[in-house]
Design an enzyme around this catalytic site. Structure first.
Site, PDB file in Angstrom:
ATOM      1  N   LYS A  25      29.638  41.150  34.574  1.00 39.13           N
ATOM      2  CA  LYS A  25      31.050  41.780  34.350  1.00 39.13           C
ATOM      3  C   LYS A  25      31.655  42.056  32.937  1.00 39.13           C
ATOM      4  CE  LYS A  25      34.580  39.339  35.762  1.00 39.13           C
ATOM      5  NZ  LYS A  25      35.678  39.216  34.963  1.00 39.13           N
ATOM      6  N   ARG A  30      32.844  46.457  29.071  1.00 33.94           N
ATOM      7  CA  ARG A  30      32.698  47.130  27.902  1.00 33.94           C
ATOM      8  C   ARG A  30      32.033  48.361  27.742  1.00 33.94           C
ATOM      9  NH1 ARG A  30      33.676  42.011  27.476  1.00 33.94           N
ATOM     10  NH2 ARG A  30      34.365  40.972  25.369  1.00 33.94           N
ATOM     11  N   GLY A  79      41.955  40.987  34.706  1.00 37.90           N
ATOM     12  CA  GLY A  79      42.706  40.775  33.242  1.00 37.90           C
ATOM     13  C   GLY A  79      41.756  41.647  32.284  1.00 37.90           C
ATOM     14  N   ARG A 107      50.675  37.242  32.675  1.00 40.61           N
ATOM     15  CA  ARG A 107      49.668  37.012  31.786  1.00 40.61           C
ATOM     16  C   ARG A 107      50.006  37.745  30.108  1.00 40.61           C
ATOM     17  NH1 ARG A 107      43.777  37.365  34.535  1.00 40.61           N
ATOM     18  NH2 ARG A 107      43.262  36.549  32.395  1.00 40.61           N
ATOM     19  N   SER A 155      39.526  36.898  22.858  1.00 34.97           N
ATOM     20  CA  SER A 155      39.014  37.876  22.212  1.00 34.97           C
ATOM     21  C   SER A 155      39.014  39.206  22.774  1.00 34.97           C
ATOM     22  CB  SER A 155      37.568  37.047  22.164  1.00 34.97           C
ATOM     23  OG  SER A 155      37.074  37.289  23.683  1.00 34.97           O
ATOM     24  N   GLN A 156      39.605  39.306  23.981  1.00 31.83           N
ATOM     25  CA  GLN A 156      39.486  40.484  24.806  1.00 31.83           C
ATOM     26  C   GLN A 156      40.549  41.560  23.894  1.00 31.83           C
ATOM     27  OE1 GLN A 156      40.288  40.105  28.862  1.00 31.83           O
ATOM     28  NE2 GLN A 156      38.332  39.038  29.161  1.00 31.83           N
ATOM     29  N   ASP A 298      34.459  30.442  29.978  1.00 35.76           N
ATOM     30  CA  ASP A 298      34.392  30.816  31.474  1.00 35.76           C
ATOM     31  C   ASP A 298      33.313  29.792  32.194  1.00 35.76           C
ATOM     32  OD1 ASP A 298      36.340  32.722  31.561  1.00 35.76           O
ATOM     33  OD2 ASP A 298      34.766  34.403  31.420  1.00 35.76           O
ATOM     34  N   ARG A 373      36.605  31.496  39.827  1.00 41.33           N
ATOM     35  CA  ARG A 373      35.875  30.334  39.274  1.00 41.33           C
ATOM     36  C   ARG A 373      36.218  29.165  39.939  1.00 41.33           C
ATOM     37  NH1 ARG A 373      32.742  33.308  36.196  1.00 41.33           N
ATOM     38  NH2 ARG A 373      33.783  35.060  34.779  1.00 41.33           N
ATOM     39  N   LYS A 398      35.750  39.205  42.722  1.00 33.95           N
ATOM     40  CA  LYS A 398      36.288  39.526  41.462  1.00 33.95           C
ATOM     41  C   LYS A 398      35.044  39.445  40.549  1.00 33.95           C
ATOM     42  CE  LYS A 398      39.523  38.154  37.895  1.00 33.95           C
ATOM     43  NZ  LYS A 398      40.189  39.438  37.822  1.00 33.95           N
TER      44      LYS A 398
END
Length: 417
Positions: A25, A30, A79, A107, A155-156, A298, A373, A398
């Protein structure tokens, strides 16, 4: 009414299976932004079927096919899409409202939005300052060629800025303040840009990308190491395991490939094969009592739940970003681990398991908190508990839509209720 999954495993706990995982994902999301920025010069191979990726792909196709003026873009619970689109939409001509679920509106997006505003983007918050939904009027008229951004939040935000940098008239220099969280994800972004012809320089805390053209290329997406982590947990909790995972690479762009090294202590060896990798059982041997997960947050739920299930009082650092994910993952773990008598205690950003009260009831129902998760981290406990019930089984779509089917392939029984 959401469907629950009841997972069980009967017979001896020997797992012998081959599981083909969906595309990553993280890489796919990206790749989709890079392909769109390249205006079709960059192709994508092995697209993920994760819901977040499907959502982002649909949005990008709709934007490219429709008149973008006065367009509402709803990412739902995705997200990564929210962060990447905040930057991407800023580069397009048009008037956009970017929104998502109620949880998405809780968020934060402010650090990224303010960074974009500082270089010339037109963004405004429609409800709460620093949070979605946001209004974006593009394209941005660049006024600055550098921006400071905190490195210890997400980091996103950094990846979102790096991907649009080559399309900006002045390029962009990112000055990262403080420690960089999830470093492998930033490297992934830069490596993927490199594959499509975009060069960068990285000196100290500054990353610079000058204005450049993308080249015709194909981004081949590796299977998802985050999804592989659940199979490492299953291997660790089984009596004996041989689990083949085709197409995973020995040298991976994904930070979550660190699961290979971490799980050696949990008694899982990883061997390269002609097809990919194979997981096999070995002796458990814990040298480190503290695991730093800041580069692979994650993996945290999988590793912490697995450690709890084998009664290992490990400590963890680098969990700060877990509190702003799909749910507050630290609190969710504390709540659900208490159901098997395990505590996760925080002391000055160090989180320690106390498994002294560990026990396995005949049946446990775990809440999932609308978090994929949580469902997949707790499902392997069905190797220790006769019946594990997980609420809202569809949350796995997801990132890993075939999770329940793959469990059944490996010998688990999964019932919908």
């Amino acid at each position: 009414m959401s469907k629950h999954a009841v997972v069980s495993f009967n017979g001896n706990k020997h797992i012998n299976t081959e599981i083909t995982l969906t595309g990553s994902k993280s890489e796919c999301n990206r790749a989709l932004i890079i392909s769109s920025l390249s205006k079709g010069l960059v192709d994508i191979d092995n697209m993920s079927n994760a819901a977040d990726t499907v959502t982002l792909n649909r949005i990008l196709n709709n934007i490219s096919q429709n008149d973008p003026h006065q367009q509402t873009v709803d990412v739902g619970p995705a997200g990564t899409a929210m962060r990447f689109l905040t930057a991407y939409l800023s580069t397009l001509p048009g008037n956009f409202i970017l929104t998502g679920t109620e949880r998405m509106k809780q968020r934060p997006i402010g650090i990224l939005a303010e960074a974009l505003k500082s270089i010339g983007a037109s963004l405004s918050y429609l409800e709460q300052d620093g949070y979605p939904p946001i209004a974006i009027i593009g394209p941005l008229q660049q006024q600055m060629d550098s921006v400071k951004i905190k490195g210890d939040i997400s980091s996103q935000y950094i990846s979102a800025l790096l991907m649009i940098a080559p399309t900006l008239t002045q390029g962009l220099t990112l000055e990262i303040e403080g420690e960089l969280t999830s470093l492998p994800y930033v490297k992934m972004t830069l490596d993927m840009l490199e594959e499509t012809g975009i060069k960068h320089s990285w000196n100290g805390n500054s990353i610079t990308i000058k204005p450049q053209q993308f080249k015709a290329s194909t981004l081949a997406v590796e299977p998802d190491w985050s999804a592989a982590s659940y199979w490492y947990s299953i291997a660790a909790l089984s009596d004996k395991a041989t689990i083949e995972l085709p197409y995973l690479k020995d040298k991976s762009l994904q930070g979550d490939s660190r699961i290979r090294k971490i799980m050696e202590a949990f008694g899982v060896n990883t061997n390269k094969t002609s097809k990919g990798i194979v997981l096999t059982s070995a002796e458990k041997s814990f040298d480190d009592q503290v695991l730093d997960l800041k580069d692979c947050p994650d993996l945290a739920q999988t590793i912490i739940v697995c450690a709890a299930a084998i009664g290992k009082n490990l400590s963890f650092t680098g969990l700060e970003t877990l509190k702003i994910k799909e749910t507050d993952r630290v609190k969710a773990l504390q709540n659900e681990l208490s159901k098997i008598g395990v505590a996760l205690k925080e002391d000055n950003l160090i989180y320690t398991l106390n498994c002294d009260g560990l026990h396995f009831p005949e049946k446990v129902t775990f809440e999932t908190y609308e978090d994929h998760r949580m469902a997949m981290a707790f499902a392997p406990l069905s190797l220790m508990i006769k019946e594990v019930e997980l609420e809202d089984m569809n949350v796995v779509e997801k990132s890993y839509p075939d999770f329940w089917k793959d469990l059944e392939k490996a010998g688990f029984t999964v019932k919908e209720i």
